[in-house]
Write a protein that holds these residues in place. Sequence first.
Motif, mmCIF file in Angstrom:
data_model
loop_
_atom_site.group_PDB
_atom_site.id
_atom_site.type_symbol
_atom_site.label_atom_id
_atom_site.label_comp_id
_atom_site.label_asym_id
_atom_site.label_seq_id
_atom_site.Cartn_x
_atom_site.Cartn_y
_atom_site.Cartn_z
ATOM 1 N N UNK A 1 0.840 -1.192 0.000
ATOM 2 C CA UNK A 1 0.000 0.000 0.000
ATOM 3 C C UNK A 1 0.872 1.237 0.000
ATOM 4 N N UNK A 2 0.254 2.381 0.091
ATOM 5 C CA UNK A 2 0.988 3.645 0.078
ATOM 6 C C UNK A 2 0.499 4.510 1.239
ATOM 7 N N UNK A 3 1.455 5.089 1.972
ATOM 8 C CA UNK A 3 1.063 5.980 3.071
ATOM 9 C C UNK A 3 0.358 7.206 2.518
ATOM 10 N N UNK A 4 0.882 7.739 1.408
ATOM 11 C CA UNK A 4 0.255 8.873 0.740
ATOM 12 C C UNK A 4 0.415 8.743 -0.772
ATOM 13 N N UNK A 5 -0.675 9.001 -1.480
ATOM 14 C CA UNK A 5 -0.638 9.098 -2.946
ATOM 15 C C UNK A 5 -1.356 10.390 -3.303
ATOM 16 N N UNK A 6 -0.722 11.232 -4.123
ATOM 17 C CA UNK A 6 -1.333 12.491 -4.550
ATOM 18 C C UNK A 6 -1.246 12.559 -6.060
ATOM 19 N N UNK A 7 -2.337 12.947 -6.720
ATOM 20 C CA UNK A 7 -2.328 12.978 -8.184
ATOM 21 C C UNK A 7 -1.626 14.217 -8.708
ATOM 22 N N UNK A 8 -1.413 14.251 -10.030
ATOM 23 C CA UNK A 8 -0.611 15.303 -10.654
ATOM 24 C C UNK A 8 -1.247 16.677 -10.597
ATOM 25 N N UNK A 9 -2.566 16.744 -10.348
ATOM 26 C CA UNK A 9 -3.250 18.029 -10.249
ATOM 27 C C UNK A 9 -3.360 18.512 -8.805
ATOM 28 N N UNK B 1 -4.764 7.343 1.089
ATOM 29 C CA UNK B 1 -3.819 6.919 2.112
ATOM 30 C C UNK B 1 -4.200 5.543 2.625
ATOM 31 N N UNK B 2 -3.197 4.789 3.021
ATOM 32 C CA UNK B 2 -3.436 3.450 3.558
ATOM 33 C C UNK B 2 -2.203 2.950 4.281
ATOM 34 N N UNK B 3 -2.298 1.726 4.777
ATOM 35 C CA UNK B 3 -1.145 1.098 5.429
ATOM 36 C C UNK B 3 -0.084 0.796 4.389
ATOM 37 N N UNK B 4 1.201 0.982 4.765
ATOM 38 C CA UNK B 4 2.295 0.537 3.897
ATOM 39 C C UNK B 4 3.360 -0.100 4.775
#
Length: 531
Positions: free
Chosen positions: A481-489, A495-498
């Motif tokens: 998973x990813x602690x934070x994912x932010x899109x290009x805009x 957010x989730x467990x990583x």
Amino acid sequence: MDSPGYNCFVDRAKMDRAIRDAGPRELSCTELPELKQLARQGYWAHSHALRGQVYQRLIRDIPCRAVTPDASVYSDIVGKIVGKHSGSSLPLPEFVDSSQVPSYCLNPRGEGAVRKILLCVAHQFPDISFCPALPAVVALLLHYSLDEAECFEKTCRILACNDPSKRLIDQSFLAFESSCMTFGDLVNKYCQAAHKLMVAVSEDVLQVYSDWQRWLFGELPLSYFARVFDVFLVEGYKVLYRVALAILKFFHKVRAGQPLESDNVKQDIRLFVKDIAKTVSPEKLLEKAFAIRLFSRKEIQLLQLANEKALKHRGITVKQKSVSLYRRQFVHLAVHAENFHSEIVSVKEMRDIWSWVPERFALCQPLLLFSSLQHGYSLTRFYFQCEGHEPTLLLIKTTQKEVCGAYLSTDWSERNKFGGKLGFFGTGECFVFRLGHAVPLDPTDRLSPFLAARHFNLPSKTESMFMAGGSDCLVIGGGGGQALYIDGDLNRGRTGHCDTFNNQPLCSENFLIAAVEAWGFQDPNTQNPGP
């Protein structure tokens, strides 16, 4: 010796109460793993004679410089250096920083012998510029030496160790000060509740942590210090960090929720350590120390080197009055209420975050690099504004008024090494955090695997997925998973467990972004902040 088991430097009446001369008389093992186990268990702790034999052997085996002063050198120089002065009237060398000589059950002759040995050490080791731990070491070794000359030789061997992997005693102000910063970093990671208390009650956190060696080399009662020294001679410097962390944990446990006895927490901890027998036994102290899950000696060395480099950068290599300008002195010096403005966090919240960053950046001032409200909602512009700055602090506010973020150790320009593909970089000093709506920020919400080295070989790939940036997204943390994912805009995120941070979601798992900010760390000594 004038009595079986004790020598002429010891007040035997006091000594009998501290260490009973009972227990095994021989030690047959020679392998390091078994020695470590026996030292931790206190195998020779209650046999004065056996401890003396073990110290003799362990110190004899220390790899030293080719020309290391021995007992015969002491016999040759002591008369010239000491002259007709009595031991009690002798001054201490400048490098001990006016440290008190711990009595450790020594009689007046023993206390005078410590001063004589220290002066002879200063004569033979002119390169030692700062070593406040040495009086305690000499005072302890005097218990297990036939005479002053033998104690001098043991001390010299410890000081002359030339094994780069076996750090023993700090001998310069730079080494001492960086060890204090390293201890602060370790407290920040492994004693977060105690660190929160220190930040709350002290205006100068690093001043409190700069006392950590004094807790061990001076304030600890003899029977405790001897147990620590037993393990230290076998395992090295990291043992000292462990025990000091354990002391702070016990101090916090006893004092949490109680008013401090004075307005000086530094003094309160000293008094606590001096009377530690009221709280915990030597066995329980060591048990707590070795229950702390620290990383390897090499990783601690790398952190120490990073702190030394930061001190050198600020021109602090010797003890000087201006050194207090560098000290943390809480984070009010770094986060000024009058010139700090954020759309996401308050001054109080930023000060809390600032109290978590590695010690070498603690006095840097926050510098706003990027604000979506000023620079627009563009990931390309975010990278442009942040490149050339290391480390950075990422803050995110959702449309639900949730706030989270990440401390990011490495310049975002590193992403260019992956040729446009999404590749992870950064170090284990990265961490993620969350702020609850209208809830004070909690240090336990900060999560980090804590690793100082940029290119250190980590045990698994997922544990090194710290930060990644592409043209269409930004990612913090990976593995499962990813602690934070932010899109290009800079519009949507999740957010989730990583596995990298072993974190819970930092806010609602899918969120819309209200604001994004990136902050840099401006050296207060530099007018024009650079990378």
